[in-house]
Design a protein around this motif. Structure first.
Motif, PDB file in Angstrom:
ATOM      1  N   PHE A   1      78.243  29.854  16.893  1.00 61.73           N
ATOM      2  CA  PHE A   1      77.374  30.616  17.988  1.00 61.73           C
ATOM      3  C   PHE A   1      75.949  30.631  17.334  1.00 61.73           C
ATOM      4  N   PHE A   2      75.992  30.787  15.928  1.00 59.01           N
ATOM      5  CA  PHE A   2      74.290  31.776  15.869  1.00 59.01           C
ATOM      6  C   PHE A   2      73.817  30.843  15.149  1.00 59.01           C
ATOM      7  N   THR A   3      74.177  29.771  14.691  1.00 60.63           N
ATOM      8  CA  THR A   3      72.950  27.992  14.343  1.00 60.63           C
ATOM      9  C   THR A   3      73.158  26.912  14.408  1.00 60.63           C
ATOM     10  N   LYS A   4      74.796  26.718  14.620  1.00 57.59           N
ATOM     11  CA  LYS A   4      75.223  25.129  15.205  1.00 57.59           C
ATOM     12  C   LYS A   4      74.476  25.352  16.762  1.00 57.59           C
ATOM     13  N   LEU A   5      75.241  26.276  17.637  1.00 60.74           N
ATOM     14  CA  LEU A   5      74.755  25.914  19.198  1.00 60.74           C
ATOM     15  C   LEU A   5      73.002  25.904  19.091  1.00 60.74           C
ATOM     16  N   PRO A   6      72.614  27.084  18.692  1.00 63.07           N
ATOM     17  CA  PRO A   6      70.766  26.767  18.451  1.00 63.07           C
ATOM     18  C   PRO A   6      70.360  25.498  17.898  1.00 63.07           C
ATOM     19  N   ALA A   7      70.701  25.133  17.043  1.00 62.30           N
ATOM     20  CA  ALA A   7      70.112  23.257  16.805  1.00 62.30           C
ATOM     21  C   ALA A   7      70.900  22.192  17.626  1.00 62.30           C
ATOM     22  N   MET A   8      71.714  22.620  17.888  1.00 60.21           N
ATOM     23  CA  MET A   8      72.258  21.610  18.830  1.00 60.21           C
ATOM     24  C   MET A   8      71.504  20.898  20.296  1.00 60.21           C
ATOM     25  N   LEU A   9      71.477  22.584  20.773  1.00 57.59           N
ATOM     26  CA  LEU A   9      70.823  22.463  22.002  1.00 57.59           C
ATOM     27  C   LEU A   9      69.089  21.927  21.951  1.00 57.59           C
ATOM     28  N   ASN A  10      68.663  22.546  20.600  1.00 54.49           N
ATOM     29  CA  ASN A  10      67.371  21.549  19.732  1.00 54.49           C
ATOM     30  C   ASN A  10      67.313  20.269  19.700  1.00 54.49           C
ATOM     31  N   ILE A  11      68.048  19.918  19.011  1.00 55.67           N
ATOM     32  CA  ILE A  11      68.258  18.576  18.488  1.00 55.67           C
ATOM     33  C   ILE A  11      68.702  17.907  20.321  1.00 55.67           C
ATOM     34  N   LEU A  12      69.226  18.370  20.514  1.00 51.94           N
ATOM     35  CA  LEU A  12      69.522  17.459  21.668  1.00 51.94           C
ATOM     36  C   LEU A  12      68.250  17.116  23.266  1.00 51.94           C
ATOM     37  N   LEU A  13      67.560  18.155  22.853  1.00 54.22           N
ATOM     38  CA  LEU A  13      66.120  18.585  24.157  1.00 54.22           C
ATOM     39  C   LEU A  13      65.101  18.111  22.687  1.00 54.22           C
ATOM     40  N   ALA A  14      65.064  17.788  21.550  1.00 58.85           N
ATOM     41  CA  ALA A  14      63.967  16.945  20.912  1.00 58.85           C
ATOM     42  C   ALA A  14      64.807  15.332  21.270  1.00 58.85           C
ATOM     43  N   LYS A  15      65.314  15.249  20.650  1.00 58.86           N
ATOM     44  CA  LYS A  15      66.172  13.324  21.491  1.00 58.86           C
ATOM     45  C   LYS A  15      65.832  12.791  23.003  1.00 58.86           C
ATOM     46  N   LEU A  16      65.929  14.098  23.570  1.00 54.76           N
ATOM     47  CA  LEU A  16      65.181  13.598  25.178  1.00 54.76           C
ATOM     48  C   LEU A  16      63.806  13.918  25.353  1.00 54.76           C
ATOM     49  N   TYR A  17      63.003  14.958  24.493  1.00 60.63           N
ATOM     50  CA  TYR A  17      61.734  15.337  24.579  1.00 60.63           C
ATOM     51  C   TYR A  17      60.822  14.315  23.999  1.00 60.63           C
ATOM     52  N   GLU A  18      60.926  14.612  22.733  1.00 60.34           N
ATOM     53  CA  GLU A  18      60.590  13.701  21.336  1.00 60.34           C
ATOM     54  C   GLU A  18      60.302  12.434  21.124  1.00 60.34           C
ATOM     55  N   GLN A  19      60.018  11.862  22.222  1.00 60.23           N
ATOM     56  CA  GLN A  19      60.553   9.730  22.519  1.00 60.23           C
ATOM     57  C   GLN A  19      59.068   9.220  22.184  1.00 60.23           C
ATOM     58  N   ASP A  20      58.859   8.243  21.908  1.00 59.83           N
ATOM     59  CA  ASP A  20      56.867   7.429  22.476  1.00 59.83           C
ATOM     60  C   ASP A  20      58.120   7.054  23.957  1.00 59.83           C
ATOM     61  N   TYR A  21      58.958   5.622  23.154  1.00 57.05           N
ATOM     62  CA  TYR A  21      59.445   4.507  24.115  1.00 57.05           C
ATOM     63  C   TYR A  21      60.572   4.961  24.678  1.00 57.05           C
TER      64      TYR A  21
ATOM     65  N   GLU B   1      63.927   6.291  26.243  1.00 54.09           N
ATOM     66  CA  GLU B   1      64.273   7.247  27.243  1.00 54.09           C
ATOM     67  C   GLU B   1      66.097   7.351  27.052  1.00 54.09           C
ATOM     68  N   PRO B   2      66.959   8.284  25.878  1.00 52.71           N
ATOM     69  CA  PRO B   2      67.416   7.960  25.704  1.00 52.71           C
ATOM     70  C   PRO B   2      68.265   8.465  27.429  1.00 52.71           C
ATOM     71  N   THR B   3      69.949   8.470  27.313  1.00 52.03           N
ATOM     72  CA  THR B   3      70.849   8.736  28.141  1.00 52.03           C
ATOM     73  C   THR B   3      70.621  10.177  27.910  1.00 52.03           C
ATOM     74  N   VAL B   4      71.629  11.193  29.176  1.00 48.44           N
ATOM     75  CA  VAL B   4      71.778  12.649  28.462  1.00 48.44           C
ATOM     76  C   VAL B   4      73.045  12.189  27.720  1.00 48.44           C
ATOM     77  N   LEU B   5      73.775  11.521  28.050  1.00 55.84           N
ATOM     78  CA  LEU B   5      74.922  11.556  27.092  1.00 55.84           C
ATOM     79  C   LEU B   5      74.737  11.057  25.412  1.00 55.84           C
ATOM     80  N   GLU B   6      74.121   9.764  25.854  1.00 59.42           N
ATOM     81  CA  GLU B   6      73.884   9.106  24.378  1.00 59.42           C
ATOM     82  C   GLU B   6      72.940  10.539  23.332  1.00 59.42           C
ATOM     83  N   ALA B   7      72.118  11.333  24.463  1.00 65.60           N
ATOM     84  CA  ALA B   7      71.425  12.744  23.617  1.00 65.60           C
ATOM     85  C   ALA B   7      72.411  13.825  22.768  1.00 65.60           C
ATOM     86  N   LEU B   8      73.412  13.800  23.878  1.00 66.61           N
ATOM     87  CA  LEU B   8      74.704  14.630  23.006  1.00 66.61           C
ATOM     88  C   LEU B   8      75.170  14.376  23.060  1.00 66.61           C
ATOM     89  N   LEU B   9      75.763  13.093  22.690  1.00 62.78           N
ATOM     90  CA  LEU B   9      76.547  12.815  21.412  1.00 62.78           C
ATOM     91  C   LEU B   9      75.981  12.941  19.642  1.00 62.78           C
TER      92      LEU B   9
END
Ligand SMILES: Cc1cc2nc3c(=O)[nH]c(=O)nc-3n(C[C@H](O)[C@H](O)[C@H](O)COP(=O)(O)OP(=O)(O)OC[C@H]3O[C@@H](n4cnc5c(N)ncnc54)[C@H](O)[C@@H]3O)c2cc1C
Ligand code: SF4
Lengths: 280, 95, 435
Positions: free
Chosen positions: C381-401, C403-411
């Motif tokens: 709850f207090f470490t992995k979930l926050p990490a996962m959420l941020n990595i997920l959003l980083a996958k989605l937004y911290e991209q130069d070219y 555009e991963p799908t949400v599912l890709e990013a989630l996995l």
């Protein structure tokens, strides 16, 4: 025995801070306390009462908020509190303060009963003048002993006051009424007690006297009665601490090293030479 | 101290300077037997009242925030723990 | 002592916190002779809490609360931030109505105690109670130093450390897993800057809970509350786990340094900049209310209220202690009045206090959230979930070219934050079911 003890309601100087940005003192929200150096005086007064009976009356010249401080000392076993309070007392230096307190003591003697001893602390943490005891004694024309550590009654109704100086323990015998000022940390104060504090809450033995009650001329009190002029205050610059760790071989080496460090600073060296050898 | 860039960290002594105390002459907490007081308090005590010098655990009560943590982590025989008397100790204002 | 000073009261209340003040107020208002004994210099001087109080339970005691109490701001926005390093994911909720307000507990306790004193209770401050006196299985009064005061009923409202209750044998020594340590700084940001930077209208407040890196792997979280013109910033840390982390050396910073890191965090510190810290403090709180509850909340001549009774709901993202304390004080007062009007504070009559507690919303909520502390202790709850959420959003937004799908990013994010997806869904379900 009727003992008056003078207390002062002072800002807790530990909590007064420099504003890092403006460089001024932050006093807002700083709570007040009973001047720490008054506690040996209160303790001495209570001990005299324990030994000879009678009553202890705490006196303070202060705004009404000082009632909290009076309640604190009532909680220690003081019997009555007298608050000398008036807007016209504000801004007083030690002369105008000691005048009001001396007049307060005279009024106690007249209306409550003769005062035998008035005890004060050495000095206050917010102004450090150590004047009040001596000035009250001179207004009243009573003998005065300061740096006191203890006191007891002896033959002929005299008070024997033990006084400690740097080199000697001195004993003075004075005629009563007298004024005594205690040394810093001379006596350890007793704690606040439930029964005393409860008595204070229920009986509310705090009397407030203003300038008219005391019959004083406003020209002699407060700012108007204060000849002291504060010309200037210079704050001591904060000297940054050097963090030096030296692991000495033995105590002799340690002493030598410390001396060397001290003498390496010109101003410290000058001071040391003067203090140790009288050199200029 | 903090490695974050930009803002200057505040030293614990300076931080405690912002909190008001009316320190009692007598300590309200005392180590009776070091073996019953965990050294981890040097990390956990919120005012860093506990320090070690070599193997020895030292305690100074002046900055105590009266939270009770060291009482919980110590054996009853390790520590004498009381609240300060006469209203002394920490004086919270804005908390 | 002079003859005027009583040595016996109808009720002696130990502690002028929210629990003690509410009981004392209602009892004094009903005409009983009430003595409150408080160790601090005036009520409130030993109090420290997060910053948010739920109003409705308090209104049942003080109907004029909204007009008279030292309310700083009504909470109109709630934020939760999940923190992983410099990455922060924030969810913000704008409330539809005013439920809770922010304040200093130092002020609030003083206000509540003044209410009791105005109604006739006597407050003796600067006095520590050393013992609750028992004779023949019945509480007779209290002792402080050499002084004793008798009472028909003693209300133990001494708070979380409950030293007296331990001495009395009604509570066991506190276990590190039952409690959390709170540390707090009050930052002098100023009203104008606060309203501008946090987009708040006059009188509106923000409550902010931070979970993730801010506690350095220890269960707990960060909090921030807006006061009138200051910000309350703090951390709550699970003591048992913090102790373990300190033992294994996993804890790299002292507790004050952890808070230091939060205050200087590049994201959060934007709000207050280098505004002055006015005050720093610490206080303990309860992890799981039910586990902290003493075997009995009463005995002949005694009732236990507030934190001392374990009546506090800590869901991890919200602590409800003040309203529970006030409400338990009210139930205690009602029971005591009934008892004193019938055949006295007997076992039978005071049992009704515990029954009332068990029938109240407090107990219902505590039972419902039972075990939440176990979930909160889970690093998921207090470490992995926050990490996962941020990595997920980083996958989605911290991209130069790309555009991963949400599912890709989630996995991807699940993999990178070391979470098994099935376990994660299960955990998520167990968290949601207990919140
Ligand atoms: C970090 C932190 C954050 C919190 N956040 C929130 C929040 O946001 N909202 C919320 O509702 N609750 C919050 N709480 C919980 C809340 O503060 C408590 O639940 C509440 O204060 C309990 O009230 P009480 O009257 O039972 O005890 P306390 O408030 O602790 O009062 C006990 C009183 O008794 C006095 N006392 C103790 N022992 C003695 C003695 N022997 N003799 C005389 N006097 C004594 C103390 O000085 C004190 O004044 C938080 C707590 C912490 C630590
Ligand atoms: S009570 Fe809290 S603040 Fe005081 S010494 Fe113990 S751990 Fe530190």
């Amino acid at each position: 025995m009727r003992i008056v003890v003078g207390i002062k309601w002072v800002p807790n100087t530990q909590a007064v801070r420099f504003d890092p940005k403006t460089g001024t003192l932050i006093r807002a929200g700083v709570p007040s306390i009973v001047n720490p150096h008054d506690f040996p005086a209160i303790e001495l007064a209570l001990r005299l009462k324990d030994m000879y009976g009678g009553e202890v009356i705490a006196v303070t010249m202060a705004p009404p908020s000082a009632t909290q401080g009076l309640e604190h000392v009532l909680g220690m076993g003081v019997d009555k509190g007298i608050l000398l309070t008036d807007r016209k007392f504000a801004g007083a230096d030690t002369l105008a303060t000691s005048y009001v307190i001396a007049k307060g003591i005279e009024k106690i003697s007249k209306e409550i009963g003769p005062v035998d001893v008035a005890i004060f602390g050495h000095e206050t943490i917010d102004s450090s003048t150590a004047h009040i005891g001596a000035q009250v004694a001179s207004w009243l024309g009573w003998p005065y002993v300061y740096y006191a550590r203890d006191a007891k009654l002896v033959e002929d109704g005299k008070l024997r006051v033990t006084r400690q100086t740097e080199k000697a323990v001195e004993e003075y015998e004075v005629n009563l009424p007298a004024v005594v000022a205690t040394a810093i940390k001379a006596l350890k104060p007793r704690p606040v007690r439930l029964s005393y504090k409860l008595r204070a809450k229920i009986e509310k033995p705090i009397i407030a006297w203003n300038i008219e009650d005391l019959g004083l001329d406003p020209r002699c009190t407060g700012l108007k009665g204060s000849p002291t002029v504060v010309a200037n205050i210079t704050w001591m610059p904060e000297v940054p601490r050097k963090k030096i760790v030296y692991t000495p071989k033995d105590p002799r080496d340690a002493a030598r090293w410390i001396l060397k460090q001290l003498f390496s600073d010109e101003s410290v060296a000058g001071f040391l030479k003067k203090a140790l050898w009288g050199e200029e | 101290m903090s490695e974050e860039k930009g803002l200057k960290p505040i030293k614990i002594e300076d931080l405690l300077q912002r909190t008001v105390y009316d320190v009692d002459e007598d300590p309200h907490i005392e180590i009776i037997d070091e073996r019953g007081v965990p050294k981890e308090l040097t990390m956990l005590c919120p005012c860093s009242c506990y320090t070690t010098v070599g193997e020895k655990l030292l305690y100074s009560y002046e900055g105590c925030l009266e939270c009770g943590l060291c009482r919980v982590l110590s054996e009853p025989w390790g520590l004498r723990w009381e609240y300060p008397k006469s209203g002394r100790g920490v004086q919270y204002r804005f908390t | 002592m002079s003859s005027q000073t009583p040595t016996k009261f109808d009720v002696v209340v130990v502690g002028a916190g929210p629990a003690g003040a509410s009981a004392a107020y209602l009892l004094a208002k009903a005409g009983y002779k009430v003595l409150i004994v408080e160790r601090g210099r005036g009520a409130g001087t030993k109090e420290l809490f997060g910053g948010k109080i739920y109003a409705e339970p308090l209104r049942t005691v003080w109907p004029d609360l909204d007009k008279e109490a030292p309310i700083h701001r009504w909470v109109t926005r709630e934020r939760i931030s999940f923190v992983k390093g410099e990455r922060v994911t924030t969810v913000e909720f704008k409330l539809g109505r005013k439920v809770a307000f922010t304040t200093y507990l130092t002020e609030m306790a003083k206000w509540m105690t003044n209410k009791a004193v105005e109604s006739g209770a006597i407050l003796v401050d600067e006095v520590r109670v050393d013992e609750i006196i028992v004779e023949n299985g019945r509480v007779k009064g209290i002792r402080s130093g050499p002084d004793t005061i008798e009472a028909d009923v003693v209300v133990d409202a001494e708070g979380v450390n409950r030293i007296l209750l331990e001495k009395l044998g009604l509570a066991e020594k506190i276990k590190p897993d039952q409690v959390a340590l709170g540390v707090k700084e009050v930052i002098n940001i100023g009203k104008k800057a606060m309203n501008e930077r946090l987009l708040l209208d006059e009188g509106e407040g923000l409550a902010w809970f931070m979970v993730g890196d801010v506690t350095a792997g220890i269960p707990g979280g960060g909090f921030m509350y807006t006061m009138k013109d200051t910000i309350a910033l703090g951390l709550v840390l699970h003591i048992g786990k913090a102790y373990e982390a300190a033992k294994t050396g996993e804890l790299k910073h002292t507790v004050p340094m952890l808070l230091e890191k939060l205050r200087t965090h590049p994201f959060f510190s934007k709000i207050w900049g280098d505004a002055d810290v006015l005050e720093y403090g610490a206080h303990m709180t309860i992890e799981g209310g039910l586990r902290y509850m003493p075997k009995k909340l009463y005995m002949p001549g005694l009732v236990v209220v507030g934190d001392a009774a374990g009546l506090l709901l800590n869901t991890g993202y919200t602590i409800r202690g003040v309203d529970y304390a006030v409400y338990s004080g009210k139930l205690a007062a009602e029971t005591i009045i009934e008892a004193l009007e019938s055949d006295g504070p007997t076992e039978e009559n005071l049992r009704k206090y515990e029954e009332r507690v068990r029938e109240s919303f407090m107990f219902r909520e505590l039972v419902k959230h039972r075990g939440i502390e176990k979930v909160m202790e889970d690093p998921m709850f207090f470490t992995k979930l926050p990490a996962m959420l941020n990595i997920l959003l980083a996958k989605l937004y911290e991209q130069d070219y790309e555009e991963p799908t949400v599912l890709e990013a989630l996995l991807d994010s699940v993999k990178e934050s070391d979470v098994s997806l099935s376990k994660f869904m299960l955990k998520l379900f167990s968290v949601v079911s207990k919140l």
